[in-house]
Design a protein around this motif. Structure first.
Motif, short mmCIF file in Angstrom:
data_model
loop_
_atom_site.label_atom_id
_atom_site.label_comp_id
_atom_site.label_asym_id
_atom_site.label_seq_id
_atom_site.Cartn_x
_atom_site.Cartn_y
_atom_site.Cartn_z
N GLY A 1 29.59 41.47 24.95
CA GLY A 1 30.74 42.35 25.08
C GLY A 1 32.03 41.59 24.90
N ILE A 2 33.11 42.33 24.86
CA ILE A 2 34.43 41.73 24.80
C ILE A 2 35.36 42.51 25.73
CG2 ILE A 2 34.17 40.93 22.42
CD1 ILE A 2 36.04 43.25 21.58
N ALA A 3 36.43 41.85 26.12
CA ALA A 3 37.45 42.49 26.95
C ALA A 3 38.80 41.93 26.56
CB ALA A 3 37.18 42.23 28.43
N PHE A 4 39.80 42.79 26.59
CA PHE A 4 41.17 42.35 26.31
C PHE A 4 42.13 43.25 27.05
CE2 PHE A 4 39.74 45.17 22.95
CZ PHE A 4 40.77 46.08 22.81
N GLN A 5 43.37 42.79 27.15
CA GLN A 5 44.38 43.58 27.84
C GLN A 5 45.57 43.82 26.94
OE1 GLN A 5 45.72 41.49 31.32
NE2 GLN A 5 46.42 39.72 30.19
N ILE A 6 46.21 44.96 27.15
CA ILE A 6 47.42 45.30 26.41
C ILE A 6 48.47 45.78 27.40
CG2 ILE A 6 46.25 45.80 24.23
CD1 ILE A 6 46.41 48.75 24.88
N ASP A 7 49.73 45.61 27.04
CA ASP A 7 50.83 46.06 27.89
C ASP A 7 50.92 47.58 27.88
OD1 ASP A 7 51.74 43.51 28.64
OD2 ASP A 7 52.88 43.32 26.78
N VAL A 8 51.28 48.13 29.02
CA VAL A 8 51.51 49.56 29.15
C VAL A 8 52.99 49.74 29.43
CG1 VAL A 8 51.01 51.62 30.52
CG2 VAL A 8 49.18 49.99 29.98
N GLU A 9 53.65 50.45 28.54
CA GLU A 9 55.09 50.64 28.71
C GLU A 9 55.42 51.57 29.87
OE1 GLU A 9 58.80 52.37 26.15
OE2 GLU A 9 57.27 51.24 25.09
N ASP A 10 54.62 52.62 30.03
CA ASP A 10 54.90 53.60 31.06
C ASP A 10 53.60 54.29 31.45
OD1 ASP A 10 56.48 54.98 32.82
OD2 ASP A 10 57.55 56.14 31.31
N ALA A 11 53.49 54.72 32.71
CA ALA A 11 52.30 55.43 33.16
C ALA A 11 52.72 56.46 34.21
CB ALA A 11 51.30 54.45 33.77
N ILE A 12 52.09 57.62 34.14
CA ILE A 12 52.32 58.65 35.15
C ILE A 12 50.99 59.02 35.78
CG2 ILE A 12 54.41 59.55 34.05
CD1 ILE A 12 52.72 61.81 32.90
N GLY A 13 51.05 59.61 36.95
CA GLY A 13 49.83 60.00 37.65
C GLY A 13 49.19 58.86 38.41
N VAL A 14 49.96 57.82 38.71
CA VAL A 14 49.39 56.64 39.37
C VAL A 14 50.05 56.34 40.72
CG1 VAL A 14 48.55 55.57 37.25
CG2 VAL A 14 50.88 55.13 38.00
N MET A 15 50.69 57.32 41.31
CA MET A 15 51.42 57.07 42.56
C MET A 15 50.51 56.59 43.69
SD MET A 15 54.54 57.08 42.06
CE MET A 15 54.92 56.77 43.77
N ARG A 16 49.30 57.13 43.80
CA ARG A 16 48.38 56.68 44.86
C ARG A 16 47.99 55.22 44.66
NH1 ARG A 16 46.14 61.00 48.11
NH2 ARG A 16 46.79 62.96 47.19
N GLN A 17 47.79 54.83 43.41
CA GLN A 17 47.46 53.43 43.12
C GLN A 17 48.64 52.53 43.47
OE1 GLN A 17 46.74 56.00 41.20
NE2 GLN A 17 44.77 55.74 40.23
N VAL A 18 49.87 52.99 43.16
CA VAL A 18 51.06 52.20 43.46
C VAL A 18 51.17 51.98 44.97
CG1 VAL A 18 53.58 52.20 43.43
CG2 VAL A 18 52.31 52.86 41.38
N GLU A 19 50.93 53.03 45.75
CA GLU A 19 50.99 52.92 47.21
C GLU A 19 49.97 51.90 47.72
OE1 GLU A 19 50.37 56.92 48.55
OE2 GLU A 19 52.35 57.58 47.83
N LYS A 20 48.77 51.92 47.16
CA LYS A 20 47.73 51.00 47.60
C LYS A 20 48.01 49.57 47.13
CE LYS A 20 42.85 50.02 47.42
NZ LYS A 20 41.55 50.33 46.91
N LEU A 21 48.53 49.42 45.92
CA LEU A 21 48.71 48.10 45.33
C LEU A 21 49.97 47.37 45.81
CD1 LEU A 21 47.63 48.86 41.68
CD2 LEU A 21 46.45 47.38 43.30
N THR A 22 50.97 48.09 46.25
CA THR A 22 52.24 47.45 46.63
C THR A 22 52.04 46.32 47.64
OG1 THR A 22 53.50 49.43 46.09
CG2 THR A 22 54.54 47.86 47.57
N PRO A 23 51.34 46.52 48.76
CA PRO A 23 51.16 45.40 49.69
C PRO A 23 50.37 44.23 49.09
CG PRO A 23 50.28 47.45 50.63
CD PRO A 23 50.75 47.75 49.26
N ILE A 24 49.39 44.55 48.24
CA ILE A 24 48.57 43.50 47.63
C ILE A 24 49.41 42.64 46.69
CG2 ILE A 24 46.61 43.08 46.07
CD1 ILE A 24 45.40 45.71 47.22
N VAL A 25 50.24 43.29 45.88
CA VAL A 25 51.06 42.57 44.93
C VAL A 25 52.13 41.76 45.66
CG1 VAL A 25 52.72 42.84 43.04
CG2 VAL A 25 50.62 44.19 43.06
N GLU A 26 52.72 42.32 46.70
CA GLU A 26 53.72 41.59 47.48
C GLU A 26 53.12 40.33 48.10
OE1 GLU A 26 55.31 44.50 50.17
OE2 GLU A 26 56.64 45.33 48.65
#
Length: 116
Positions: free
Chosen positions: A88-113
């Protein structure tokens, strides 16, 4: 918060391993597309006109940018992408904008900080 999209093409028997590993390293979910087909350097073998290929899945993971490289490396190591060709292969690309991810943002904020 900024995101990256990790795209993974993997043999279907490793899909659950990749999903579990990505969650362990901070991914909050994924979209799995079944029945993908791919070709590498060598063409697939055929038998009586039928192609003999392993089943492939495509995984789409929208992850926070500070966690993306760690997740990408963990997926590669767990699925053994570099051990033999065709896994298999895996790669990443930049995302300029995303909507519908507010629950993920709430969960990830403490982890990223914590990471910063």
């Amino acid at each position: 918060m900024h995101f990256k999209l990790i795209i993974v093409f993997v043999e279907d028997d490793k899909t659950d391993l990749v999903l579990d590993t990505s969650r362990e390293y901070g991914a909050t979910g994924a979209t799995v597309i079944n029945n993908a087909r791919g070709e590498g350097l060598k063409t697939s073998k055929t038998f009586l006109g039928l192609t003999l290929e392993t089943q492939r899945d495509v995984l789409l993971l929208l992850v926070e940018e500070h966690l993306s490289r760690t997740i990408l490396e963990a997926i590669s190591k767990a699925a053994e992408f570099d051990s033999k060709p065709g896994i298999g292969i895996a790669f990443q690309i930049d995302v300029e904008d995303a909507i519908g991810v507010m629950r993920q943002v709430e969960k990830l904020t403490p982890i990223v900080e914590e990471e910063l």
